[in-house]
Design a protein around this motif. Structure first.
Motif, PDB file in Angstrom:
ATOM      1  N   GLN A  24     -27.478  22.378   4.799  1.00 57.07           N
ATOM      2  CA  GLN A  24     -26.329  23.264   4.626  1.00 57.07           C
ATOM      3  C   GLN A  24     -25.022  22.461   4.513  1.00 57.07           C
ATOM      4  O   GLN A  24     -24.118  22.847   3.777  1.00 57.07           O
ATOM      5  N   LEU A  25     -24.935  21.379   5.269  1.00 57.82           N
ATOM      6  CA  LEU A  25     -23.697  20.599   5.295  1.00 57.82           C
ATOM      7  C   LEU A  25     -23.555  19.667   4.098  1.00 57.82           C
ATOM      8  O   LEU A  25     -22.441  19.345   3.694  1.00 57.82           O
ATOM      9  N   LYS A  26     -24.677  19.229   3.524  1.00 63.96           N
ATOM     10  CA  LYS A  26     -24.627  18.208   2.468  1.00 63.96           C
ATOM     11  C   LYS A  26     -23.748  18.601   1.286  1.00 63.96           C
ATOM     12  O   LYS A  26     -22.903  17.808   0.877  1.00 63.96           O
ATOM     13  N   PRO A  27     -23.876  19.810   0.718  1.00 60.44           N
ATOM     14  CA  PRO A  27     -23.009  20.149  -0.419  1.00 60.44           C
ATOM     15  C   PRO A  27     -21.522  20.118  -0.042  1.00 60.44           C
ATOM     16  O   PRO A  27     -20.684  19.680  -0.837  1.00 60.44           O
ATOM     17  N   MET A  28     -21.208  20.542   1.159  1.00 62.18           N
ATOM     18  CA  MET A  28     -19.807  20.527   1.608  1.00 62.18           C
ATOM     19  C   MET A  28     -19.324  19.094   1.806  1.00 62.18           C
ATOM     20  O   MET A  28     -18.209  18.750   1.437  1.00 62.18           O
ATOM     21  N   ALA A  29     -20.188  18.271   2.403  1.00 61.84           N
ATOM     22  CA  ALA A  29     -19.833  16.867   2.631  1.00 61.84           C
ATOM     23  C   ALA A  29     -19.668  16.150   1.289  1.00 61.84           C
ATOM     24  O   ALA A  29     -18.764  15.319   1.131  1.00 61.84           O
ATOM     25  N   ASP A  30     -20.521  16.485   0.321  1.00 66.56           N
ATOM     26  CA  ASP A  30     -20.416  15.861  -1.006  1.00 66.56           C
ATOM     27  C   ASP A  30     -19.099  16.220  -1.681  1.00 66.56           C
ATOM     28  O   ASP A  30     -18.468  15.380  -2.320  1.00 66.56           O
ATOM     29  N   SER A  31     -18.672  17.479  -1.537  1.00 70.46           N
ATOM     30  CA  SER A  31     -17.442  17.883  -2.221  1.00 70.46           C
ATOM     31  C   SER A  31     -16.183  17.509  -1.431  1.00 70.46           C
ATOM     32  O   SER A  31     -15.172  17.179  -2.028  1.00 70.46           O
ATOM     33  N   LEU A  32     -16.260  17.531  -0.104  1.00 64.98           N
ATOM     34  CA  LEU A  32     -15.075  17.241   0.714  1.00 64.98           C
ATOM     35  C   LEU A  32     -14.972  15.763   1.097  1.00 64.98           C
ATOM     36  O   LEU A  32     -13.920  15.326   1.550  1.00 64.98           O
ATOM     37  N   GLY A  33     -16.056  15.043   0.953  1.00 66.50           N
ATOM     38  CA  GLY A  33     -16.062  13.622   1.311  1.00 66.50           C
ATOM     39  C   GLY A  33     -16.761  13.382   2.641  1.00 66.50           C
ATOM     40  O   GLY A  33     -16.783  14.256   3.509  1.00 66.50           O
ATOM     41  N   MET A  34     -17.308  12.201   2.777  1.00 69.82           N
ATOM     42  CA  MET A  34     -18.064  11.868   3.986  1.00 69.82           C
ATOM     43  C   MET A  34     -17.167  11.697   5.215  1.00 69.82           C
ATOM     44  O   MET A  34     -17.660  11.686   6.331  1.00 69.82           O
ATOM     45  N   ASP A  35     -15.864  11.564   5.015  1.00 73.62           N
ATOM     46  CA  ASP A  35     -14.949  11.469   6.158  1.00 73.62           C
ATOM     47  C   ASP A  35     -14.487  12.840   6.640  1.00 73.62           C
ATOM     48  O   ASP A  35     -13.780  12.932   7.640  1.00 73.62           O
ATOM     49  N   SER A  36     -14.878  13.878   5.931  1.00 74.40           N
ATOM     50  CA  SER A  36     -14.512  15.247   6.329  1.00 74.40           C
ATOM     51  C   SER A  36     -15.291  15.639   7.588  1.00 74.40           C
ATOM     52  O   SER A  36     -16.291  15.001   7.929  1.00 74.40           O
ATOM     53  N   PRO A  37     -14.850  16.684   8.276  1.00 73.91           N
ATOM     54  CA  PRO A  37     -15.627  17.156   9.435  1.00 73.91           C
ATOM     55  C   PRO A  37     -17.076  17.481   9.062  1.00 73.91           C
ATOM     56  O   PRO A  37     -17.989  17.238   9.846  1.00 73.91           O
ATOM     57  N   HIS A  38     -17.286  17.999   7.851  1.00 74.12           N
ATOM     58  CA  HIS A  38     -18.647  18.328   7.402  1.00 74.12           C
ATOM     59  C   HIS A  38     -19.481  17.063   7.215  1.00 74.12           C
ATOM     60  O   HIS A  38     -20.657  17.032   7.567  1.00 74.12           O
ATOM     61  N   GLY A  39     -18.874  16.033   6.671  1.00 76.70           N
ATOM     62  CA  GLY A  39     -19.572  14.759   6.499  1.00 76.70           C
ATOM     63  C   GLY A  39     -19.913  14.130   7.837  1.00 76.70           C
ATOM     64  O   GLY A  39     -21.020  13.611   8.029  1.00 76.70           O
ATOM     65  N   LYS A  40     -18.966  14.189   8.757  1.00 76.02           N
ATOM     66  CA  LYS A  40     -19.209  13.630  10.088  1.00 76.02           C
ATOM     67  C   LYS A  40     -20.315  14.404  10.798  1.00 76.02           C
ATOM     68  O   LYS A  40     -21.210  13.814  11.408  1.00 76.02           O
ATOM     69  N   ALA A  41     -20.275  15.730  10.716  1.00 74.97           N
ATOM     70  CA  ALA A  41     -21.310  16.545  11.357  1.00 74.97           C
ATOM     71  C   ALA A  41     -22.682  16.239  10.762  1.00 74.97           C
ATOM     72  O   ALA A  41     -23.679  16.146  11.487  1.00 74.97           O
TER      73      ALA A  41
END
Length: 112
Positions: A24-41
């Motif tokens: 669930q988080l991967k698409p958000m992390a891909d679009s927001l960047g790995m430094d985003s809260p989603h990427g960190k989570a």
């Protein structure tokens, strides 16, 4: 041994949920960047998964099926190892439960 295996048995069923959260988080992390809260989570979840797999591998290297499943008595050295493994599996549990809780909170934030 029972305490260690009880902790393992408590968190092992959560591994599938952990994987779904990564998905669930991967698409958000891909679009927001790995430094985003989603990427960190997502990285926290992946780290928790790796920690569990590493712990299981190490535990299996130290103890045989007779000791794990059938209660075969442990040598003094192996009892000391078991005490170490109990502390390690507690850390695994904290990583899994913590990363799941943070990921769910982040995903629920976005759902509101």
């Amino acid at each position: 041994m029972k305490k260690v295996m009880d902790i393992h048995d408590e968190v092992m069923p959560k591994m599938g949920h952990l994987g779904r959260l990564v998905g669930q988080l991967k698409p958000m992390a891909d679009s927001l960047g790995m430094d985003s809260p989603h990427g960190k989570a997502m990285r926290d979840l992946q780290d928790a998964n790796t920690t569990m797999m590493d712990w299981m591998r190490g535990f299996g290297d130290r103890f045989g099926p007779e000791e794990i499943m059938k209660g075969k008595p442990l040598t003094e050295e192996k009892q000391a190892w078991l005490d170490e493994e109990e502390e390690k599996v507690k850390v695994v549990k904290e990583k899994i439960n913590g990363s799941i809780a943070r990921a769910e909170a982040l995903l629920n934030e976005g759902a509101n």
